[in-house]
Design a protein around this motif. Structure first.
Motif, PDB file in Angstrom:
ATOM      1  N   PHE A  29       0.845  -1.199   0.000  1.00 38.57           N
ATOM      2  CA  PHE A  29       0.000   0.000   0.000  1.00 38.57           C
ATOM      3  C   PHE A  29       0.881   1.250   0.000  1.00 38.57           C
ATOM      4  O   PHE A  29       0.675   2.172  -0.800  1.00 38.57           O
ATOM      5  N   LEU A  30       1.852   1.300   0.897  1.00 34.19           N
ATOM      6  CA  LEU A  30       2.735   2.469   0.989  1.00 34.19           C
ATOM      7  C   LEU A  30       3.555   2.650  -0.289  1.00 34.19           C
ATOM      8  O   LEU A  30       3.679   3.775  -0.801  1.00 34.19           O
ATOM      9  N   LYS A  31       4.091   1.566  -0.807  1.00 36.11           N
ATOM     10  CA  LYS A  31       4.899   1.655  -2.037  1.00 36.11           C
ATOM     11  C   LYS A  31       4.052   2.152  -3.207  1.00 36.11           C
ATOM     12  O   LYS A  31       4.538   2.908  -4.046  1.00 36.11           O
ATOM     13  N   SER A  32       2.777   1.764  -3.255  1.00 41.62           N
ATOM     14  CA  SER A  32       1.896   2.204  -4.344  1.00 41.62           C
ATOM     15  C   SER A  32       1.633   3.702  -4.285  1.00 41.62           C
ATOM     16  O   SER A  32       1.225   4.302  -5.271  1.00 41.62           O
ATOM     17  N   ARG A  33       1.878   4.289  -3.138  1.00 39.26           N
ATOM     18  CA  ARG A  33       1.701   5.737  -2.959  1.00 39.26           C
ATOM     19  C   ARG A  33       3.029   6.475  -2.950  1.00 39.26           C
ATOM     20  O   ARG A  33       3.111   7.595  -2.468  1.00 39.26           O
ATOM     21  N   LYS A  34       4.066   5.810  -3.455  1.00 39.45           N
ATOM     22  CA  LYS A  34       5.412   6.419  -3.547  1.00 39.45           C
ATOM     23  C   LYS A  34       5.898   6.900  -2.184  1.00 39.45           C
ATOM     24  O   LYS A  34       6.529   7.949  -2.056  1.00 39.45           O
ATOM     25  N   PHE A  35       5.614   6.121  -1.146  1.00 35.52           N
ATOM     26  CA  PHE A  35       5.961   6.479   0.225  1.00 35.52           C
ATOM     27  C   PHE A  35       7.467   6.502   0.437  1.00 35.52           C
ATOM     28  O   PHE A  35       8.185   5.575   0.073  1.00 35.52           O
ATOM     29  N   HIS A  36       7.924   7.568   1.041  1.00 33.92           N
ATOM     30  CA  HIS A  36       9.309   7.686   1.512  1.00 33.92           C
ATOM     31  C   HIS A  36       9.229   8.358   2.867  1.00 33.92           C
ATOM     32  O   HIS A  36       8.642   9.423   2.991  1.00 33.92           O
ATOM     33  N   GLY A  37       9.784   7.754   3.860  1.00 32.89           N
ATOM     34  CA  GLY A  37       9.745   8.354   5.189  1.00 32.89           C
ATOM     35  C   GLY A  37       9.907   7.301   6.256  1.00 32.89           C
ATOM     36  O   GLY A  37      10.237   6.143   5.979  1.00 32.89           O
ATOM     37  N   LYS A  38       9.665   7.705   7.473  1.00 31.67           N
ATOM     38  CA  LYS A  38       9.859   6.836   8.622  1.00 31.67           C
ATOM     39  C   LYS A  38       8.562   6.120   8.983  1.00 31.67           C
ATOM     40  O   LYS A  38       7.527   6.739   9.177  1.00 31.67           O
ATOM     41  N   LEU A  39       8.662   4.806   9.090  1.00 30.73           N
ATOM     42  CA  LEU A  39       7.561   3.925   9.472  1.00 30.73           C
ATOM     43  C   LEU A  39       7.880   3.326  10.831  1.00 30.73           C
ATOM     44  O   LEU A  39       9.004   2.868  11.057  1.00 30.73           O
ATOM     45  N   VAL A  40       6.908   3.321  11.730  1.00 31.79           N
ATOM     46  CA  VAL A  40       7.096   2.753  13.062  1.00 31.79           C
ATOM     47  C   VAL A  40       6.098   1.618  13.274  1.00 31.79           C
ATOM     48  O   VAL A  40       4.895   1.797  13.083  1.00 31.79           O
ATOM     49  N   ASP A  41       6.627   0.451  13.678  1.00 29.54           N
ATOM     50  CA  ASP A  41       5.810  -0.700  14.052  1.00 29.54           C
ATOM     51  C   ASP A  41       5.640  -0.646  15.567  1.00 29.54           C
ATOM     52  O   ASP A  41       6.601  -0.849  16.313  1.00 29.54           O
ATOM     53  N   VAL A  42       4.421  -0.358  16.021  1.00 33.11           N
ATOM     54  CA  VAL A  42       4.130  -0.226  17.453  1.00 33.11           C
ATOM     55  C   VAL A  42       3.773  -1.597  18.012  1.00 33.11           C
ATOM     56  O   VAL A  42       2.846  -2.240  17.534  1.00 33.11           O
ATOM     57  N   GLY A  43       4.522  -2.024  19.021  1.00 31.11           N
ATOM     58  CA  GLY A  43       4.314  -3.352  19.587  1.00 31.11           C
ATOM     59  C   GLY A  43       4.950  -4.403  18.709  1.00 31.11           C
ATOM     60  O   GLY A  43       4.355  -5.420  18.382  1.00 31.11           O
ATOM     61  N   CYS A  44       6.194  -4.153  18.327  1.00 35.41           N
ATOM     62  CA  CYS A  44       6.874  -4.969  17.301  1.00 35.41           C
ATOM     63  C   CYS A  44       7.272  -6.360  17.765  1.00 35.41           C
ATOM     64  O   CYS A  44       7.640  -7.195  16.942  1.00 35.41           O
ATOM     65  N   SER A  45       7.247  -6.626  19.065  1.00 35.79           N
ATOM     66  CA  SER A  45       7.658  -7.920  19.595  1.00 35.79           C
ATOM     67  C   SER A  45       9.090  -8.226  19.150  1.00 35.79           C
ATOM     68  O   SER A  45       9.975  -7.403  19.348  1.00 35.79           O
ATOM     69  N   ILE A  46       9.302  -9.353  18.496  1.00 38.94           N
ATOM     70  CA  ILE A  46      10.678  -9.731  18.128  1.00 38.94           C
ATOM     71  C   ILE A  46      11.083  -9.213  16.741  1.00 38.94           C
ATOM     72  O   ILE A  46      12.085  -9.648  16.190  1.00 38.94           O
ATOM     73  N   GLY A  47      10.307  -8.297  16.177  1.00 42.10           N
ATOM     74  CA  GLY A  47      10.734  -7.597  14.973  1.00 42.10           C
ATOM     75  C   GLY A  47      10.391  -8.215  13.636  1.00 42.10           C
ATOM     76  O   GLY A  47      10.858  -7.752  12.604  1.00 42.10           O
ATOM     77  N   ARG A  48       9.553  -9.213  13.641  1.00 44.68           N
ATOM     78  CA  ARG A  48       9.222  -9.914  12.396  1.00 44.68           C
ATOM     79  C   ARG A  48       8.695  -8.975  11.319  1.00 44.68           C
ATOM     80  O   ARG A  48       9.135  -9.013  10.173  1.00 44.68           O
ATOM     81  N   ASP A  49       7.750  -8.099  11.663  1.00 43.89           N
ATOM     82  CA  ASP A  49       7.172  -7.200  10.665  1.00 43.89           C
ATOM     83  C   ASP A  49       8.132  -6.076  10.276  1.00 43.89           C
ATOM     84  O   ASP A  49       8.121  -5.621   9.127  1.00 43.89           O
ATOM     85  N   VAL A  50       8.983  -5.653  11.195  1.00 38.95           N
ATOM     86  CA  VAL A  50      10.014  -4.660  10.857  1.00 38.95           C
ATOM     87  C   VAL A  50      10.923  -5.245   9.780  1.00 38.95           C
ATOM     88  O   VAL A  50      11.302  -4.554   8.829  1.00 38.95           O
ATOM     89  N   ASN A  51      11.230  -6.516   9.902  1.00 36.10           N
ATOM     90  CA  ASN A  51      12.039  -7.194   8.891  1.00 36.10           C
ATOM     91  C   ASN A  51      11.327  -7.223   7.539  1.00 36.10           C
ATOM     92  O   ASN A  51      11.946  -7.012   6.496  1.00 36.10           O
ATOM     93  N   VAL A  52      10.015  -7.467   7.547  1.00 32.81           N
ATOM     94  CA  VAL A  52       9.234  -7.452   6.300  1.00 32.81           C
ATOM     95  C   VAL A  52       9.321  -6.076   5.655  1.00 32.81           C
ATOM     96  O   VAL A  52       9.600  -5.948   4.456  1.00 32.81           O
ATOM     97  N   PHE A  53       9.097  -5.021   6.444  1.00 34.14           N
ATOM     98  CA  PHE A  53       9.161  -3.660   5.903  1.00 34.14           C
ATOM     99  C   PHE A  53      10.551  -3.363   5.332  1.00 34.14           C
ATOM    100  O   PHE A  53      10.677  -2.751   4.269  1.00 34.14           O
ATOM    101  N   ASN A  54      11.580  -3.815   6.028  1.00 38.21           N
ATOM    102  CA  ASN A  54      12.952  -3.627   5.549  1.00 38.21           C
ATOM    103  C   ASN A  54      13.161  -4.300   4.194  1.00 38.21           C
ATOM    104  O   ASN A  54      13.792  -3.733   3.301  1.00 38.21           O
ATOM    105  N   LYS A  55      12.618  -5.499   4.024  1.00 35.78           N
ATOM    106  CA  LYS A  55      12.743  -6.214   2.744  1.00 35.78           C
ATOM    107  C   LYS A  55      12.062  -5.462   1.604  1.00 35.78           C
ATOM    108  O   LYS A  55      12.440  -5.618   0.450  1.00 35.78           O
ATOM    109  N   PHE A  56      11.050  -4.648   1.942  1.00 36.93           N
ATOM    110  CA  PHE A  56      10.372  -3.820   0.939  1.00 36.93           C
ATOM    111  C   PHE A  56      11.084  -2.484   0.728  1.00 36.93           C
ATOM    112  O   PHE A  56      10.601  -1.634  -0.006  1.00 36.93           O
ATOM    113  N   GLY A  57      12.214  -2.302   1.395  1.00 34.06           N
ATOM    114  CA  GLY A  57      12.989  -1.075   1.220  1.00 34.06           C
ATOM    115  C   GLY A  57      12.468   0.112   2.022  1.00 34.06           C
ATOM    116  O   GLY A  57      12.820   1.261   1.713  1.00 34.06           O
TER     117      GLY A  57
END
Length: 191
Positions: A29-57
């Motif tokens: 969704f963010l990439k389709s809107r040409k998103f550039h900026g800081k994204l915060v995962d609230v309640g990230c636990s062990i970081g699984r979703d942060v890793n997903v976001f990182n893989k998407f650049g």
């Protein structure tokens, strides 16, 4: 809305088995809107979703109230960014974050405070994906948690709703239980 402490009835780390489809969907969704900026995962636990976001650049930081969870996240993903923070009193400056992601978390917080903090720190036109458990039923059909959809929508009324869907997910751990979830992608209105 009631304050529910699901960890008392649903112990363990079963959320680690939830699909990464939610973070993948938000990244697309963010990439389709040409998103550039800081994204915060609230309640990230062990970081699984942060890793997903990182893989998407995406430039993602994970925050969690638990020092133990952040230690595990840093150990598992040492190249990624993680901080101990409380969703009810974020350390970020006003209007400094471009997007927030919060799933399986809001029911652990004082919702009004957490939503107000995200609103305070989100930039105008910034995005916020959140999951609300409308209902959690245990394996015997007993409702453990219920949030009226109208109350959820009132809680986020300061945002524009960009996307809304309601779906059901069945978790098998620690025992079979069902969630009826309202997923919202919200956008902070530009004054």
């Amino acid at each position: 809305m009631q304050y529910f402490k699901p960890h008392r009835k649903y112990p363990g780390r079963h959320w680690e088995n939830h699909p990464t489809a939610y973070s993948e969907h938000f990244a697309k969704f963010l990439k389709s809107r040409k998103f550039h900026g800081k994204l915060v995962d609230v309640g990230c636990s062990i970081g699984r979703d942060v890793n997903v976001f990182n893989k998407f650049g995406l430039d993602a930081t994970g925050i969690d109230y638990s020092e133990g969870e952040i230690s595990l996240a840093k150990e598992k993903f040492p190249e990624l960014k993680f901080e101990v923070q409380n969703a009810e009193s974020l350390k970020f400056a006003d209007t400094s974050i471009d997007a927030f992601f919060m799933i399986n978390v809001i029911h652990f917080t004082k919702k009004e405070k957490a939503i107000a903090e995200i609103f305070r720190t989100l930039k105008p036109e910034g995005y916020f994906l959140i999951h609300f458990n409308i209902e959690i039923k245990d394996n015997k059909g007993k409702v453990d948690c219920y949030h009226a959809p109208k109350d959820i929508l009132k809680l986020v009324s300061m945002f524009k709703i960009v996307h809304k869907r309601v779906f059901q997910r069945t978790d098998l751990k620690p025992f079979r239980h069902k969630h009826r979830i309202m997923e919202l992608i919200l956008q902070k209105r530009n004054k």
